[in-house]
Design a protein around this motif. Structure first.
Motif, mmCIF file in Angstrom:
data_model
loop_
_atom_site.group_PDB
_atom_site.id
_atom_site.type_symbol
_atom_site.label_atom_id
_atom_site.label_comp_id
_atom_site.label_asym_id
_atom_site.label_seq_id
_atom_site.Cartn_x
_atom_site.Cartn_y
_atom_site.Cartn_z
ATOM 1 N N VAL A 1 21.137 16.296 -46.521
ATOM 2 C CA VAL A 1 19.963 16.520 -45.679
ATOM 3 C C VAL A 1 18.697 16.226 -46.465
ATOM 4 O O VAL A 1 18.669 16.315 -47.690
ATOM 5 C CB VAL A 1 19.905 17.965 -45.131
ATOM 6 N N LEU B 1 15.106 9.339 -41.644
ATOM 7 C CA LEU B 1 15.935 9.108 -40.458
ATOM 8 C C LEU B 1 16.611 7.742 -40.482
ATOM 9 O O LEU B 1 17.674 7.563 -39.889
ATOM 10 C CB LEU B 1 15.081 9.249 -39.196
ATOM 11 N N LYS C 1 20.523 14.853 -41.627
ATOM 12 C CA LYS C 1 19.460 15.549 -40.906
ATOM 13 C C LYS C 1 18.198 15.557 -41.757
ATOM 14 O O LYS C 1 18.261 15.523 -42.988
ATOM 15 C CB LYS C 1 19.856 16.998 -40.594
ATOM 16 N N CYS C 2 17.047 15.626 -41.077
ATOM 17 C CA CYS C 2 15.762 15.694 -41.766
ATOM 18 C C CYS C 2 15.020 16.946 -41.315
ATOM 19 O O CYS C 2 14.778 17.138 -40.114
ATOM 20 C CB CYS C 2 14.931 14.447 -41.460
ATOM 21 N N PHE C 3 14.679 17.805 -42.259
ATOM 22 C CA PHE C 3 13.943 19.042 -41.984
ATOM 23 C C PHE C 3 12.524 18.939 -42.545
ATOM 24 O O PHE C 3 12.301 18.289 -43.571
ATOM 25 C CB PHE C 3 14.632 20.240 -42.642
ATOM 26 N N ILE D 1 13.556 18.214 -37.882
ATOM 27 C CA ILE D 1 13.829 19.595 -37.473
ATOM 28 C C ILE D 1 12.800 20.492 -38.140
ATOM 29 O O ILE D 1 12.763 20.591 -39.376
ATOM 30 C CB ILE D 1 15.251 20.017 -37.877
#
Length: 231
Positions: free
Chosen positions: A3, A37, A44-46, A64
């Motif tokens: 991530v 992305l 996933k990218c937070f 996110i």
């Protein structure tokens, strides 16, 4: 799963609201979200922030959002404390990721291609950590420091300031754009791993880190030239 974590405080003294200022029609943080992305190594990218506007924009761009406590958004807050908060928050929802890619939003010239190449270094060396760096034109190995009585002394050695650059060991400076690290190693060392760390070397031009308006204008100009070259 791997991530990405983008850390973006709301406060900024050098350039107010810089993380969401439009650069080439995209909020500054959007360049980092886009890179994450588009990288196939990242699941996933937070975005961690204390600022609701930043989180709202990040969510619209596909990241996110994760609200960060105000005590972790001061000038003295460390990235490692923010990472620990992030891991604690996502652990309650899912299992911990194997690898975290820490990205600062002020490095808009870092692309998905850079991330993929940095992951190749990480996997090839079975590293605990990969740090993006650049080799400065003026080697820090030639730098002076002050001794106890205020005299100049070579930081690396007494002779190094006077030696030709070609005879000195190569030196690298972190640019803040990419930190890839094993979560297992992060937990074991209680912070970003300091052992089995490998470099991912970027150019000085790609390493622009935005702190003030001059940095912002330079990065925007370099992005414009890059886009024009691709046309």
């Amino acid at each position: 799963m791997n991530v990405a974590l983008i850390t973006a405080r709301g406060g900024s003294k050098g350039l107010p609201r810089k993380n969401i200022l439009p650069m080439r029609g995209v909020p500054l943080i959007g360049w980092s979200i886009k890179a994450a992305l588009e990288c196939t190594d990242i699941g996933k990218c937070f975005v961690s922030s204390d600022d609701k506007k930043i989180l709202d924009i990040s969510g619209e761009l596909g990241a996110i959002p994760l609200m960060r406590p105000l005590e972790l958004a001061t000038d003295s807050s460390s990235s490692e404390d923010v990472i620990k908060h992030f891991l604690k928050e996502i652990q309650s929802e899912d299992r911990l990721p194997e690898v975290v890619v820490l990205l600062q939003p002020t490095s808009p010239l870092r692309t998905a291609q850079h991330l993929t190449a940095a992951f190749d270094v990480f996997k090839r060396n079975k590293a605990n950590c990969v740090v993006s760096v650049f080799e400065p034109k003026h080697s820090p190995v030639k730098a002076y420091g002050l001794n106890a009585v205020g005299q100049l002394e070579g930081l690396y050695g007494k002779e190094t300031p006077y030696q030709p650059r070609q005879e000195l060991p190569r030196a690298f400076q972190p640019n803040g754009a990419i930190y890839i690290f094993s979560v297992e190693a992060f937990i074991a060392e209680n912070g970003i791993p300091k052992t089995e760390v490998y470099p991912y070397i970027m150019s000085e031009r790609e390493s622009v880190d935005i702190d003030d308006q001059q940095d912002f204008d330079l990065a925007e100009s370099l992005l414009r030239k890059r886009d024009e070259t691709r046309i």
